[in-house]
Design an enzyme around this catalytic site. Structure first.
Site, PDB file in Angstrom:
ATOM      1  N   THR A   1       5.516   9.691   5.192  1.00  0.00           N
ATOM      2  CA  THR A   1       4.588   9.743   6.322  1.00  0.00           C
ATOM      3  C   THR A   1       4.638  11.118   6.976  1.00  0.00           C
ATOM      4  O   THR A   1       5.712  11.571   7.385  1.00  0.00           O
ATOM      5  CB  THR A   1       4.943   8.675   7.368  1.00  0.00           C
ATOM      6  OG1 THR A   1       4.802   7.376   6.796  1.00  0.00           O
ATOM      7  CG2 THR A   1       4.038   8.783   8.582  1.00  0.00           C
TER       8      THR A   1
ATOM      9  N   GLN B   1       7.587   5.793   4.732  1.00  0.00           N
ATOM     10  CA  GLN B   1       7.783   6.418   3.427  1.00  0.00           C
ATOM     11  C   GLN B   1       6.691   7.463   3.209  1.00  0.00           C
ATOM     12  O   GLN B   1       5.507   7.132   3.177  1.00  0.00           O
ATOM     13  CB  GLN B   1       7.748   5.358   2.321  1.00  0.00           C
ATOM     14  CG  GLN B   1       8.849   4.326   2.474  1.00  0.00           C
ATOM     15  CD  GLN B   1       8.660   3.118   1.581  1.00  0.00           C
ATOM     16  OE1 GLN B   1       7.552   2.822   1.135  1.00  0.00           O
ATOM     17  NE2 GLN B   1       9.731   2.409   1.306  1.00  0.00           N
TER      18      GLN B   1
ATOM     19  N   HIS C   1       3.710   3.094   4.621  1.00  0.00           N
ATOM     20  CA  HIS C   1       3.624   4.112   3.573  1.00  0.00           C
ATOM     21  C   HIS C   1       2.560   5.137   3.957  1.00  0.00           C
ATOM     22  O   HIS C   1       1.453   4.786   4.365  1.00  0.00           O
ATOM     23  CB  HIS C   1       3.266   3.477   2.232  1.00  0.00           C
ATOM     24  CG  HIS C   1       3.136   4.473   1.116  1.00  0.00           C
ATOM     25  ND1 HIS C   1       1.942   4.826   0.557  1.00  0.00           N
ATOM     26  CD2 HIS C   1       4.076   5.214   0.476  1.00  0.00           C
ATOM     27  CE1 HIS C   1       2.131   5.742  -0.390  1.00  0.00           C
ATOM     28  NE2 HIS C   1       3.424   5.981  -0.453  1.00  0.00           N
ATOM     29  N   SER C   2       2.914   6.421   3.866  1.00  0.00           N
ATOM     30  CA  SER C   2       1.981   7.504   4.162  1.00  0.00           C
ATOM     31  C   SER C   2       1.453   7.353   5.592  1.00  0.00           C
ATOM     32  O   SER C   2       2.223   7.202   6.527  1.00  0.00           O
ATOM     33  CB  SER C   2       0.855   7.521   3.120  1.00  0.00           C
ATOM     34  OG  SER C   2      -0.035   8.584   3.330  1.00  0.00           O
ATOM     35  N   MET C   3       0.139   7.361   5.774  1.00  0.00           N
ATOM     36  CA  MET C   3      -0.436   7.284   7.115  1.00  0.00           C
ATOM     37  C   MET C   3      -0.204   5.932   7.778  1.00  0.00           C
ATOM     38  O   MET C   3      -0.361   5.797   9.000  1.00  0.00           O
ATOM     39  CB  MET C   3      -1.932   7.581   7.052  1.00  0.00           C
ATOM     40  CG  MET C   3      -2.267   8.998   6.621  1.00  0.00           C
ATOM     41  SD  MET C   3      -1.646  10.257   7.751  1.00  0.00           S
ATOM     42  CE  MET C   3      -2.759  10.031   9.137  1.00  0.00           C
TER      43      MET C   3
END
Length: 857
Positions: free
Chosen positions: A212, A210, A183-185
């Site tokens: 990212t 997700q 998720h993200s980074m």
């Protein structure tokens, strides 16, 4: 006895000053309008959240001591609930390992949604297959703003994968790889794993990210962050063989996700890497139920019944992901669906020969078959379309459109209508020729100098007036970001065609609006440009660069103040200086000319010989985000922000000065005019020590907070009335008094601008300070520190500058250079700062260093 001198101070609020205030007020309003579109004007959130059935438990996995010592702030957990959690406490695992990686400031507990729904699905099939969800705690680090820990996180994840696989080594169906959900980074950290020297590519075969930002950081605030991105993306391009067996899915959150613009989540189309898929999920916000369900269905469809693990076949993995995230039919994947279907029962059969047909029933106890012979229509029509009025899920109709040419062996089309109990049901079918139903309309081009740039900013509004439920699908052929809108009985529907990804230069396809409506539906389509949403797109795509343009404007005003000081002997106020000096033609043309010349090999060779970094406009152009008018708009936005920020800052400083005067009652002007005193020298040395042993941003913040009250004390003894300034000073001859006042006023004005510049430096350094403070219990020294070198230079510079006066600047041999340097620095900020915000403070420091030299030479 001290005396009190009174004189009027009337800032130019009338005449040209009023015109400037009105103009920059309008500019500020446009900025706010764009910000409003980004933060508040997006589609309705139809996402429902997930719920857990039992209390979640996070079993901490004991790591080897060597790993724990190397990464004291990080931990590995196994998710569980109820009896399942109790059974796994001895870590005898038989499932399929999945590792969840949280993102910027993310918690390891975010795995709950995935783990809970996967557990329920496993229970439904009596644990024939099940997944073990592991999750990593990164101590909620701000890795989107500070890149110094990304490499450390990547190495820790590598160690975690090895630990996880060891837990299964004695099992019958031991896995050889781990699926990762980032998720993200966290998704970027997962993509960085192949860059490690000892990493084995077979350790991961599936990666789902997700929200990212794969293309570039959301805010490029330090060199470690941009270097990490460069290393990861270059590795995936230059060493694509390392990831040839890795299937990657990137899911973007749409316009509701205002933190990570969906275009940044796009996975580049690599020539040797066809295992990547990018989709935009319109109706998600963070992690919601619909996305989680699709992810879990995909996981179970990816299981190989032979190995009891995720399939090793890359083609199969792509088929499954396309099924769930592109087609998204909300049902499980079938590799070889049955091509033959037996039509059972003794139902009524009806042959339909007409090309347009509608069937309506209110209550039908028996089902019916309707057969459409295709031989009568193939020569006349190209498509057949059928839709019913029964809503599927909450907001989608059941629609089928077939291209007859794709089914040459099909003789008849059979439509089955089941029994209807007490419900009204309408079925519409129609044969049509595609050319007769297509209309190509020119889209208005606002603020556009090219095809892809127009589509980047273009907003399409469509109005429909109909009497039956209709569906409108906006199809963007170069990316999976289609949107679907449902319009019910008489209505007015508006569709905004704001793009997440600009159209590639070599792509000639066009956006298509499909209208699925009843044959007796009347509708009107209007296409127009939404000015507010154009501004929203500018802010969405380029808002991060606004600090660059604000600082560029302040530097121009700073140079204008020094020029006025040299030519007239008086320094202008910041606002009038900004109004006179901040002109776009001083900056933008130079950047555009250099960008144009870099298209020639001879100029590029000269550029490389001078070891100059790549122009940020070139980098933006590679992402299809650059055209000259955007830079002009951003420059005006930056001027407006600098204008009102300067007024607010000056007013705040004078308010603090009046408060300080009322509390301290000083007896006169400070007599110490030395550039450096033992006390300030000790302070500078101490702060250099602080920056080397703790955090550079911390030292910068201290010197900044010390600079403001010191300037209040040494430069201004004010008590603000209505446009009146009172100066308190010791009794002196009249000429000396006037010179003293002029010196104090000029010094105050120039130092207000310097403090304004320092404020932006502090803001750009703040993320690393926050990161350091959050991790203070693990290490008192931030390592690596992106602000350490900057802090050492800045502390030494400000130690001299904070007690400087304009008298020495006027008489300096370097004064003319000091007045001219801010202009090229302003150009350099715009040329090299938008994609590298961490460079901006260094250009400011260059101008301050020259100011210090003017006080000495």
């Amino acid at each position: 006895m001290p005396s009190l001198l009174h004189f009027s101070h009337l800032p130019g609020l009338w005449g040209p000053g009023l015109a400037a205030a009105l103009f920059y007020g309008a500019v500020a309003a446009l900025v706010l309008l764009g910000v409003r579109d980004v933060l508040f004007l997006y589609e309705e959130n139809r996402c429902s959240m997930t719920y857990m059935y039992e209390y979640p438990e996070y079993l901490k996995i004991k790591l080897p001591k060597k790993i724990s010592r190397r990464f004291p702030a990080y931990e590995l957990y196994l998710y569980g609930e109820g009896n399942y959690a109790e059974e796994n406490k001895n870590l005898i695992l038989t499932g399929i390992p999945v590792l969840f990686l949280p993102g910027n400031a993310g918690s390891y507990k975010q795995v709950r949604s995935l783990g809970s729904i996967a557990l329920r699905k496993a229970e439904d099939i009596d644990f024939k297959y099940h997944f073990n969800f592991f999750t990593v705690s990164f101590n909620e680090e701000l890795v989107a703003l500070y890149g110094g820990s990304l490499q450390r996180q990547t190495r820790f994840v590598h160690e975690c994968i090895k630990v996880i696989l060891k837990l299964y080594k004695d099992q019958e169906f031991a896995p050889s790889s781990v699926a990762i959900v980032g998720h993200s980074m966290g998704g970027l950290v997962a993509r960085a794993l192949p860059t490690l020297k000892n990493f084995k590519p077979e350790f991961i075969n599936l990666l789902i990210t997700q929200a990212t930002p794969h293309v570039a950081p959301v805010m490029p605030l330090d060199k470690y962050l941009t270097d990490f991105y460069t290393a990861v993306n270059n590795h995936w391009i230059l060493k694509a063989q390392d990831v040839r067996n890795l299937t990657t899915l990137s899911v973007a959150g749409g316009f509701r996700d205002y933190q990570v613009r969906s275009g940044l989540a796009f996975l580049p189309r690599l020539s040797q890497h066809s295992r990547a898929l990018f989709v935009v999920v319109k109706y998600i916000f963070k992690l919601c139920k619909e996305l989680i369900l699709a992810t879990i269905r995909a996981f179970f469809d990816l299981i190989d019944e032979t190995t009891k693990q995720i399939t090793e076949d890359p083609k199969m993995r792509m088929l499954v992901l396309n099924h769930h995230f592109v087609r998204h039919p909300a049902k499980f994947f079938e590799e070889d669906p049955e091509t033959l279907t037996e039509l059972k029962g003794t139902l009524i059969w009806m042959k339909i020969k007409s090309s347009k047909w509608t069937y309506t029933v209110y209550n039908e106890s028996d089902g019916k078959y309707f057969m459409f012979p295709l031989s009568n229509h193939r020569n006349t029509y190209s498509h057949v379309h059928c839709q019913n009025s029964m809503l599927v899920r909450k907001y989608l109709l059941s629609i089928v459109t077939l291209k007859l040419q794709e089914y040459p062996s099909l003789s008849d089309l059979v439509v089955y209508v089941p029994a209807i109990n007490g419900n009204k049901f309408t079925l519409d079918c129609e044969f049509f020729k595609e050319d007769s139903r297509m209309v190509q309309l020119p889209v208005t081009h606002l603020f556009s100098f090219g095809r892809y740039n127009a589509l980047l900013l273009q907003n399409l509004k469509t109005a429909f007036v109909g009497r039956k439920t209709s569906i409108y699908r906006l199809h963007i052929p170069w990316s999976h970001e289609d949107s679907i809108t449902v319009s019910k009985v008489p209505s007015f529907t508006e569709i905004s065609a704001k793009l997440h990804i600009a159209q590639p230069e070599n792509d000639s396809t066009v956006a298509v609006l499909n209208i699925y409506s009843s044959s007796d539906c009347q509708y009107e389509v209007t296409i127009k440009t939404s000015f507010s949403q154009v501004l929203g797109q500018v802010i969405r795509f380029h808002g991060v660069s606004l600090p660059v343009y604000v600082v560029s404007n302040i530097l121009l005003a700073y140079g204008g103040q020094i020029s006025a000081l040299i030519s007239t002997g008086h320094c202008s106020d910041f606002v009038p200086a900004l109004t006179r000096a901040a002109k776009p033609y001083k900056v933008d043309p130079f950047v555009n000319v250099v960008k144009f010349l870099l298209g020639f090999n001879w100029f590029k060779d000269i550029w490389n010989v001078l070891f100059l970094p790549e122009l940020d406009a070139v980098l933006l152009n590679k992402q299809d985000m650059w055209f000259p008018l955007v830079s002009l708009i951003l420059f005006l936005f930056g001027t407006g922000i600098a204008y009102w920020g300067g007024i607010l800052f000056s007013s705040s400083l004078r308010l603090l000065s009046s408060l300080w005067l009322s509390l301290t009652r000083p007896s006169g002007l400070p007599k110490d005019s030395k550039l450096m005193t033992p006390r300030r020298a000790f302070m500078a040395i101490l702060l250099v020590f602080v920056s080397c042993t703790t955090c550079g941003a911390f030292a910068i913040l201290i010197i900044y907070l010390h600079y403001i009250p010191l300037r209040i004390q040494t430069s201004l003894f004010t008590f603000m009335g209505h446009n009146t300034v009172y100066f308190l000073f010791t009794m002196s001859p009249e000429k000396t008094v006037k010179n003293s006042i002029d010196n104090v006023v000029n010094s105050l004005k120039i130092h207000i601008t310097i403090i304004n510049l320092l404020t932006w430096i502090v803001l750009l350094c703040l993320p690393s300070l926050i990161y350091w403070f959050k991790n203070l219990r693990y290490n008192i020294r931030l390592d690596p520190d992106p602000c350490r070198t900057m802090a050492i230079i800045l502390v030494s510079t400000l130690g001299i500058l904070m007690n400087s006066s304009t008298t020495k600047v006027k008489s300096s041999k370097l004064s003319k250079i000091a007045a001219q340097l801010p202009l090229p620095l302003s150009v350099a900020v715009v040329a090299f700062g938008p994609m590298h915000l961490y460079r901006v403070p260094y250009f400011v420091i260059c101008s301050l260093l020259l100011h210090v030299l003017c006080c000495i030479v």
